[in-house]
Design a protein around this motif. Structure first.
Motif, PDB file in Angstrom:
ATOM      1  N   ALA A  74      12.022  56.666  30.671  1.00 26.83           N
ATOM      2  CA  ALA A  74      12.880  57.539  30.941  1.00 26.83           C
ATOM      3  C   ALA A  74      14.313  55.986  30.992  1.00 26.83           C
ATOM      4  O   ALA A  74      15.560  55.872  31.803  1.00 26.83           O
ATOM      5  N   GLU A  75      13.271  54.848  31.409  1.00 25.36           N
ATOM      6  CA  GLU A  75      14.202  53.910  32.262  1.00 25.36           C
ATOM      7  C   GLU A  75      14.829  52.790  30.762  1.00 25.36           C
ATOM      8  O   GLU A  75      14.477  52.592  30.164  1.00 25.36           O
ATOM      9  N   PRO A  76      16.020  51.514  31.410  1.00 24.90           N
ATOM     10  CA  PRO A  76      16.253  50.846  30.128  1.00 24.90           C
ATOM     11  C   PRO A  76      14.876  50.145  30.443  1.00 24.90           C
ATOM     12  O   PRO A  76      14.173  49.400  31.329  1.00 24.90           O
ATOM     13  N   ALA A  77      14.840  48.716  29.212  1.00 26.97           N
ATOM     14  CA  ALA A  77      13.907  47.814  29.462  1.00 26.97           C
ATOM     15  C   ALA A  77      14.699  46.602  30.378  1.00 26.97           C
ATOM     16  O   ALA A  77      15.569  46.578  30.857  1.00 26.97           O
ATOM     17  N   PRO A  78      13.315  46.734  31.292  1.00 30.08           N
ATOM     18  CA  PRO A  78      13.795  46.180  32.930  1.00 30.08           C
ATOM     19  C   PRO A  78      13.217  43.745  32.512  1.00 30.08           C
ATOM     20  O   PRO A  78      12.746  44.066  30.797  1.00 30.08           O
ATOM     21  N   ASP A  79      14.295  43.320  33.569  1.00 29.49           N
ATOM     22  CA  ASP A  79      14.384  42.155  32.895  1.00 29.49           C
ATOM     23  C   ASP A  79      12.757  41.319  32.620  1.00 29.49           C
ATOM     24  O   ASP A  79      12.227  40.870  32.200  1.00 29.49           O
ATOM     25  N   ALA A 106       7.271  46.766  27.199  1.00 28.22           N
ATOM     26  CA  ALA A 106       7.482  44.978  27.284  1.00 28.22           C
ATOM     27  C   ALA A 106       8.435  44.587  26.372  1.00 28.22           C
ATOM     28  O   ALA A 106       8.700  43.280  26.019  1.00 28.22           O
ATOM     29  N   ALA A 107       8.173  45.422  25.304  1.00 31.91           N
ATOM     30  CA  ALA A 107       8.937  44.990  23.889  1.00 31.91           C
ATOM     31  C   ALA A 107      10.262  44.797  23.903  1.00 31.91           C
ATOM     32  O   ALA A 107      10.680  43.591  23.422  1.00 31.91           O
ATOM     33  N   GLY A 108      11.552  45.170  25.107  1.00 32.00           N
ATOM     34  CA  GLY A 108      12.013  45.253  25.486  1.00 32.00           C
ATOM     35  C   GLY A 108      12.308  43.855  26.794  1.00 32.00           C
ATOM     36  O   GLY A 108      14.007  43.901  27.015  1.00 32.00           O
ATOM     37  N   ALA A 109      11.513  43.899  27.334  1.00 30.41           N
ATOM     38  CA  ALA A 109      11.474  42.807  28.684  1.00 30.41           C
ATOM     39  C   ALA A 109      11.780  41.640  28.180  1.00 30.41           C
ATOM     40  O   ALA A 109      11.013  41.225  27.195  1.00 30.41           O
TER      41      ALA A 109
END
Length: 333
Positions: A74-79, A106-109
């Protein structure tokens, strides 16, 4: 109290998402989170969120209920995505849903990091394939077995390979979090955070400072077992290669080959390791460094000091100050 520094905040807060799940080690979560929270007091702008695979609250290894901010999906990719460890996963396979809960965000972090045995979750998610990594020294061999393409560095406090970070046991998560803050905000802010938390900004030495001595299996060969028992029982004796070979009535070449095949070391290095472990125990018991060197069989204090410097990156005296007691001198007076 440390004076708060002034650092220009980020336009958008850096989201630090921490994956939690049933059995998660509480200190792996709280230690790094405390570092990022403390950094906010010195001008950083981190937003810390706790996520679980399905968005349900979890129970930590201490039995505490941990409330989460939401589900991983549910969360956008984190830093920054942190994956803490658990005592369960060096002993059992990582469930597929937990591995997926690490892999997808991890793919978007910008970067992903594991704390202690959280490396097993990263490995199950395929995030350590072909990379350098570390974990708690007790679990390093198991991580190597589960992730054969990963180059495990068992003595490292933390390892960075590209945008993937792994750290050693328990409090090493604090070391790693400090390193991440330093990447973002520089050494001055990190130094202020370390001072506020009363921790080292950067610890010298590796995990071998904290490991128990000689955990490996005994030799299979009766002859080699005889030699290792002899050295362990009397480390002060003359254990040169020639003396050991003569004791067993075999050639020095054959004895050297046995050590290499069964213990992956040389006779001289094995003797040195035994003496080193005995010296550490003697220092822990309160013996002076000079006395410990003599009782452990080192030719001199200087030879023992060189071994400590090579293995632990600290002197025998520094080791004794750091590890012989947890009580400050005079604290009870």
């Amino acid at each position: 109290m440390t004076q708060r520094a002034s650092v220009a905040p980020q336009t958008v807060p850096r989201c630090v998402a921490i994956l939690v799940y049933d059995g998660v080690t509480m200190l792996d979560v709280a230690g790094p989170a405390e570092v990022f929270k403390e950094a906010n007091g010195f001008g950083a702008d981190y937003r810390i969120v706790l996520l679980s695979p399905l968005g349900e609250d979890v129970t930590s290894n201490l039995g505490f209920r941990v409330a989460v901010d939401g589900a991983v999906s549910a969360e956008p990719a984190p830093d920054t995505y942190l994956v803490p460890g658990s005592d369960r996963y060096p002993r059992t396979p990582v469930p597929r849903n937990l591995a997926e809960a690490a892999r997808v965000p991890a793919a978007g972090a910008r970067r992903v990091a594991s704390i202690c045995t959280g490396a097993f979750i990263l490995a199950a998610a395929g995030l350590l394939d072909g990379k350098r990594a570390t974990t708690h020294w007790r679990a390093a061999a198991e991580l190597t077995a589960r992730c054969p393409t990963c180059r495990v560095e068992p003595d490292a406090i933390y390892v960075r390979d590209g945008s993937t970070y792994t750290s050693a046991g328990v409090t090493a998560g604090i070391d790693l979090a400090l390193a991440l803050v330093e990447e973002d905000h520089g050494p001055d802010v990190t130094r202020d955070v370390a001072r506020a938390l009363v921790v080292y900004m950067q610890r010298s030495g590796g995990q071998s400072q904290f490991s128990a001595p000689l955990q490996g299996p005994p030799p299979r060969s009766p002859a080699l077992r005889k030699v290792t028992d002899l050295v362990t029982a009397n480390p002060q004796d003359n254990h040169s290669l020639g003396e050991l070979a003569e004791h067993l009535h075999m050639s020095t070449r054959h004895l050297t080959r046995l050590f290499h095949e069964e213990l992956s070391t040389t006779p001289a290095r094995y003797v040195e390791n035994i003496r080193f472990d005995m010296a550490r125990a003697l220092l822990d018991q309160g013996h002076t460094a000079t006395r410990a060197a003599a009782l452990a069989g080192f030719p001199s204090y200087e030879s023992m000091r060189r071994v400590f410097a090579r293995k632990l990156s600290i002197s025998p005296a520094a080791y004794q100050r750091r590890f012989s007691t947890a009580r400050r001198a005079g604290a009870d007076e």
